[in-house]
Scaffold this motif. Structure first.
Motif, PDB file in Angstrom:
ATOM      1  N   GLN A 150       0.831  -1.206   0.000  1.00 59.16           N
ATOM      2  CA  GLN A 150       0.000   0.000   0.000  1.00 59.16           C
ATOM      3  C   GLN A 150       0.870   1.263   0.000  1.00 59.16           C
ATOM      4  O   GLN A 150       0.592   2.221  -0.716  1.00 59.16           O
ATOM      5  N   VAL A 151       1.932   1.226   0.807  1.00 57.67           N
ATOM      6  CA  VAL A 151       2.837   2.386   0.855  1.00 57.67           C
ATOM      7  C   VAL A 151       3.504   2.584  -0.500  1.00 57.67           C
ATOM      8  O   VAL A 151       3.523   3.687  -1.053  1.00 57.67           O
ATOM      9  N   ARG A 152       4.038   1.502  -1.044  1.00 54.35           N
ATOM     10  CA  ARG A 152       4.731   1.600  -2.338  1.00 54.35           C
ATOM     11  C   ARG A 152       3.793   2.123  -3.422  1.00 54.35           C
ATOM     12  O   ARG A 152       4.158   3.018  -4.193  1.00 54.35           O
ATOM     13  N   ASP A 153       2.589   1.582  -3.479  1.00 53.30           N
ATOM     14  CA  ASP A 153       1.660   1.993  -4.531  1.00 53.30           C
ATOM     15  C   ASP A 153       1.243   3.454  -4.373  1.00 53.30           C
ATOM     16  O   ASP A 153       1.076   4.172  -5.357  1.00 53.30           O
ATOM     17  N   ALA A 154       1.081   3.872  -3.115  1.00 57.07           N
ATOM     18  CA  ALA A 154       0.721   5.273  -2.878  1.00 57.07           C
ATOM     19  C   ALA A 154       1.869   6.192  -3.306  1.00 57.07           C
ATOM     20  O   ALA A 154       1.649   7.229  -3.946  1.00 57.07           O
ATOM     21  N   LEU A 155       3.101   5.811  -2.985  1.00 57.56           N
ATOM     22  CA  LEU A 155       4.260   6.623  -3.372  1.00 57.56           C
ATOM     23  C   LEU A 155       4.356   6.739  -4.895  1.00 57.56           C
ATOM     24  O   LEU A 155       4.674   7.792  -5.434  1.00 57.56           O
ATOM     25  N   ARG A 156       4.066   5.639  -5.572  1.00 59.50           N
ATOM     26  CA  ARG A 156       4.162   5.649  -7.039  1.00 59.50           C
ATOM     27  C   ARG A 156       3.110   6.549  -7.680  1.00 59.50           C
ATOM     28  O   ARG A 156       3.247   6.941  -8.821  1.00 59.50           O
ATOM     29  N   LYS A 157       2.034   6.823  -6.923  1.00 61.15           N
ATOM     30  CA  LYS A 157       0.965   7.654  -7.479  1.00 61.15           C
ATOM     31  C   LYS A 157       1.104   9.131  -7.118  1.00 61.15           C
ATOM     32  O   LYS A 157       0.253   9.937  -7.478  1.00 61.15           O
ATOM     33  N   MET A 158       2.152   9.458  -6.393  1.00 55.13           N
ATOM     34  CA  MET A 158       2.309  10.863  -5.988  1.00 55.13           C
ATOM     35  C   MET A 158       2.476  11.754  -7.212  1.00 55.13           C
ATOM     36  O   MET A 158       3.182  11.405  -8.152  1.00 55.13           O
ATOM     37  N   LYS A 159       1.850  12.920  -7.145  1.00 52.94           N
ATOM     38  CA  LYS A 159       1.990  13.877  -8.243  1.00 52.94           C
ATOM     39  C   LYS A 159       3.328  14.583  -8.138  1.00 52.94           C
ATOM     40  O   LYS A 159       3.823  14.824  -7.034  1.00 52.94           O
ATOM     41  N   ALA A 160       3.879  14.942  -9.277  1.00 50.92           N
ATOM     42  CA  ALA A 160       5.142  15.670  -9.281  1.00 50.92           C
ATOM     43  C   ALA A 160       4.906  17.091  -8.787  1.00 50.92           C
ATOM     44  O   ALA A 160       3.957  17.753  -9.230  1.00 50.92           O
ATOM     45  N   PRO A 161       5.745  17.582  -7.856  1.00 55.93           N
ATOM     46  CA  PRO A 161       5.571  18.975  -7.415  1.00 55.93           C
ATOM     47  C   PRO A 161       5.871  19.945  -8.557  1.00 55.93           C
ATOM     48  O   PRO A 161       6.599  19.606  -9.484  1.00 55.93           O
ATOM     49  N   GLU A 162       5.290  21.115  -8.448  1.00 59.98           N
ATOM     50  CA  GLU A 162       5.509  22.117  -9.507  1.00 59.98           C
ATOM     51  C   GLU A 162       6.939  22.640  -9.484  1.00 59.98           C
ATOM     52  O   GLU A 162       7.530  22.824  -8.421  1.00 59.98           O
ATOM     53  N   VAL A 163       7.445  22.889 -10.669  1.00 64.59           N
ATOM     54  CA  VAL A 163       8.792  23.451 -10.803  1.00 64.59           C
ATOM     55  C   VAL A 163       8.652  24.976 -10.830  1.00 64.59           C
ATOM     56  O   VAL A 163       7.772  25.500 -11.513  1.00 64.59           O
ATOM     57  N   ALA A 211      16.487  19.405 -15.730  1.00 66.37           N
ATOM     58  CA  ALA A 211      16.288  20.269 -14.556  1.00 66.37           C
ATOM     59  C   ALA A 211      14.958  20.004 -13.831  1.00 66.37           C
ATOM     60  O   ALA A 211      14.948  19.915 -12.599  1.00 66.37           O
ATOM     61  N   PRO A 212      13.841  19.860 -14.552  1.00 67.25           N
ATOM     62  CA  PRO A 212      12.575  19.649 -13.819  1.00 67.25           C
ATOM     63  C   PRO A 212      12.593  18.394 -12.939  1.00 67.25           C
ATOM     64  O   PRO A 212      12.228  18.446 -11.766  1.00 67.25           O
TER      65      PRO A 212
END
Lengths: 78, 195
Positions: free
Chosen positions: A47-60, B30-31
């Motif tokens: 569950q932890v692994r799958d949740a981590l894999r679904k994390m959205k990329a933070p904005e640059v 970079a991103p």
């Protein structure tokens, strides 16, 4: 968690990822067959692994690449 | 153009002394390196500083990259080192690693039947609250374990690629990854149990 669980626990994630082979794999399959505690733990790790894999990329930050390019250019011209 | 071909193109341009090679390198990497640095540093400004250090190091040492592995992995390695150096400099702390005891809750030690997690994590992972809890949990993992978890579970590198990027054995990657996941599991246990 008994002694055998403690000895095997570090391999649970590798088993989950399909990263075990040979005796290591056989040993953990046998243990999981017998140990409800480790099966529970394995499910939670999944569950932890799958949740981590679904994390959205933070904005640059805006302008990041331009600032980095300018920095490299300045360093090149030193 | 696929990623490998793009790496080759970048190295060719840089090797030929074409400044466009570094521009392309920055645009391409970079991103994702920023996202890695942000999760390592936990602070946007610190992450950008680490990234600047990273690209200056790359500019200086690109001749040492022998092309035996992926350029991407080499960049992760330099970024990770820059983040750890920043951490040491800013916090004055030693880089730490999780021990087995750190990932075992009191209950783990005294009972054979830990409670079940009640909610579906696939759904939770889509919620803003879950994402925030995960991001917070990542920042609490000791650095050496955090690096492995981010590269494997968030950035999607293989065990071998992670080992190469961090100059550690594949066995060490597996142990550090497990302890990092178990640490996150412990931190979010209440949440997963719906308490």
């Amino acid at each position: 968690m008994d002694k055998e669980c403690q000895d095997l626990t570090d391999r649970l994630s590798a088993y989950l990822d399909g990263d075990l082979a040979g005796d290591d794999l056989e040993e953990i399959i046998k243990h999981l067959d017998e140990c409800g505690c480790c099966r529970e733990c394995l499910g939670e790790l999944r569950q932890v692994r799958d949740a981590l894999r679904k994390m959205k990329a933070p904005e640059v930050p805006a302008g990041l690449t331009d600032r980095l390019k300018a920095c490299l250019k300045q360093n090149r011209n030193k | 153009m696929d990623e490998l071909a793009e790496e080759k193109r970048i190295l060719e341009l840089i090797g030929a002394g074409d400044a466009a090679g570094f521009d392309l390198l920055v645009e391409r990497f970079a991103p994702r390196l920023f996202r890695y640095a942000l999760r390592m540093c936990g602070d946007e400004s610190e992450a950008e500083d680490a990234l600047q250090e990273t690209f200056l190091t790359v500019q200086e040492k690109i001749g040492q990259f022998r092309g035996e592995g992926r350029l991407r992995n080499w960049l992760y390695k330099i970024t990770g080192n820059a983040c750890l150096q920043k951490h040491r400099a800013n916090k004055g702390r030693r880089v730490t690693e999780l021990r087995l005891d750190d990932i075992m809750t009191h209950e783990d030690r005294i009972t054979e039947e830990p409670p079940s997690w009640r909610l579906d994590p696939a759904e939770q992972a889509l919620s803003a609250e879950m994402a925030q809890r995960l991001e917070q949990a990542i920042t609490q993992i000791p650095e050496t374990n955090r690096q492995v978890l981010i590269l494997r579970d968030v950035e999607g590198l293989s065990t071998r690629e992670t080992a190469l990027a961090l100059d550690i054995t594949e066995e060490t990657v597996k142990v550090r990854l497990h302890r990092a996941r178990a640490f996150v599991r412990r931190l979010l246990k209440d949440y997963f149990e719906g308490k």
